[in-house]
Design an enzyme around this catalytic site. Structure first.
Site, PDB file in Angstrom:
ATOM      1  N   CYS A 141      13.940   2.723  23.898  1.00  0.00           N
ATOM      2  CA  CYS A 141      13.304   3.927  23.353  1.00  0.00           C
ATOM      3  C   CYS A 141      12.350   4.505  24.388  1.00  0.00           C
ATOM      4  CB  CYS A 141      12.538   3.596  22.073  1.00  0.00           C
ATOM      5  SG  CYS A 141      11.718   5.023  21.328  1.00  0.00           S
ATOM      6  N   GLY A 163       8.336   4.101  18.980  1.00  0.00           N
ATOM      7  CA  GLY A 163       8.308   3.967  20.437  1.00  0.00           C
ATOM      8  C   GLY A 163       8.313   2.593  21.048  1.00  0.00           C
ATOM      9  N   GLY A 215      10.630   0.202  21.030  1.00  0.00           N
ATOM     10  CA  GLY A 215      11.940  -0.383  21.298  1.00  0.00           C
ATOM     11  C   GLY A 215      12.274  -0.472  22.774  1.00  0.00           C
TER      12      GLY A 215
END
EC number: 1.7.1.7
Length: 347
Positions: free
Chosen positions: A186, A181, A183
């Site tokens: 993301c 999570g 990124g």
């Protein structure tokens, strides 16, 4: 249900405390590292930064460009075997040394990877990538890959906790990819409520992996060169970058024009854009867990690579580390509530 009371930290929550140094110049810092991997037995030397296995980052063109900086590229899994063959015919052995072959966990993915690896013995890295590395099927696939490719260096993920790092290393992974999570494109954390602050994940997973002779790569969460330094300071052996390398000439994203200005599309690999492109749309049983952004064109990636490596060298000089290998031993993190003076950020 249970609640863990320990505070977990991301890169934005800390700074690295400066320390006395005998280094006279940033040029005195050695960023190259040499690793011998636990299962493959292979030895590799280079700068332990990896371009992410996203189709708007991990391209053949990116691999060609970053090999000149001794940086790895995890080439995305959507190239065909024929495209790989054409690339290998034009790439030097030095470029191939800096390439990871990415794969998913389906039977088709496995068969394609077998064919790609057979094209050239210089392809020594395999990156097995799924969004959720906690499934039993994934662990079994890693074991299958190790049996099939005993001398290849296998990177597998993603996970964020020590016990799963240990499980993957014991199943055959040389390097575990850490991050759920963090990124830039993301949205897993907001779609699912699942995740783990990246710096704490790196520190805890590095501790677990190193105890077994394995290694980790910090995947996601870096927005600037200082974050890369923090990841290495936290114990990461490698750092994987997506957003920081997106938007360049070598990145492979589609270029769009708005009001006379050109932008490059960059999207997460679980986004609607990615699923429309590669699997014909978002399946009825799932939600997209990524977003698409338009980035101003950033020119050749070489300029960004030099900026990242320069920041990393400077971080080492601030703590007296003459080699990147020493950075984690010399790192003391301090918790902070601010990172920088933002008065002119909007200008």
């Amino acid at each position: 249900m249970r609640i863990e009371e320990d505070l977990k930290l991301g890169f934005k929550d800390v700074l690295i405390r400066p320390k006395r140094s005998t280094l006279k110049s940033r040029s005195d810092v050695e960023l190259e590292r040499q690793f011998t991997f636990k299962h493959s037995g292979q030895t590799w030397s280079g700068v332990p930064i990896i371009a992410a296995n996203m189709d708007t980052v991990g391209t053949f063109e990116m691999a060609q460009a970053l090999a000149g900086f001794d940086i790895l590229t995890a080439v995305h899994k959507h190239y065909t075997v024929e495209e790989w063959a054409a690339f290998i015919n034009t790439a030097s052995a030095d470029v191939l040394k800096h390439v990871m072959v990415s794969t998913g966990t389906s039977d088709a993915d496995f068969e394609k990877t077998v064919q790609i690896l057979a094209l050239d013995p210089a392809l020594n890295f395999v990156c097995i990538d799924v969004a959720n590395g906690y499934s039993e099927h994934f662990v079994q696939f890693v074991a299958k890959a190790r049996e099939a490719w005993p001398t290849k260096t296998i990177c597998a993920g993603n996970v964020v906790t020590g016990e799963m790092c240990e499980e993957l290393i014991l199943s055959g992974a040389d390097i575990v990819k850490v991050g759920i999570g963090p990124g830039s494109v993301c949205t897993t954390r907001v779609k699912t409520g699942v995740g783990y602050p990246q710096l704490s994940a790196v520190i805890e997973c590095a501790d677990a992996a190193h105890g077994l002779g394995g290694m980790i790569v910090s995947d996601g969460g870096c927005t600037m060169p200082g974050d890369v330094a923090k990841a290495f300071g936290g114990g990461a052996d490698f750092v994987m970058l997506g957003g920081m390398l997106a938007g360049h000439e070598e990145s492979g994203g589609s270029v769009v024009e708005e009001n006379g200005e050109k932008f490059m599309l960059f999207y997460g690999m679980s986004s609607e854009s990615a699923m429309n492109r590669h699997v014909g749309g978002v399946a009825k049983y799932r939600a997209a867990e990524g977003k698409t952004v338009k980035l101003p064109l950033r020119g050749p990636v070489g300029n960004t690579a030099r900026d990242i490596l320069g920041g990393l060298r400077s971080a080492c000089t601030y703590v007296g580390a003459s080699r990147l290998k020493e950075l984690t031993k010399r790192t003391t993190f301090i918790r902070v509530q601010e990172q920088e003076n933002r008065i002119f950020n909007s200008l």
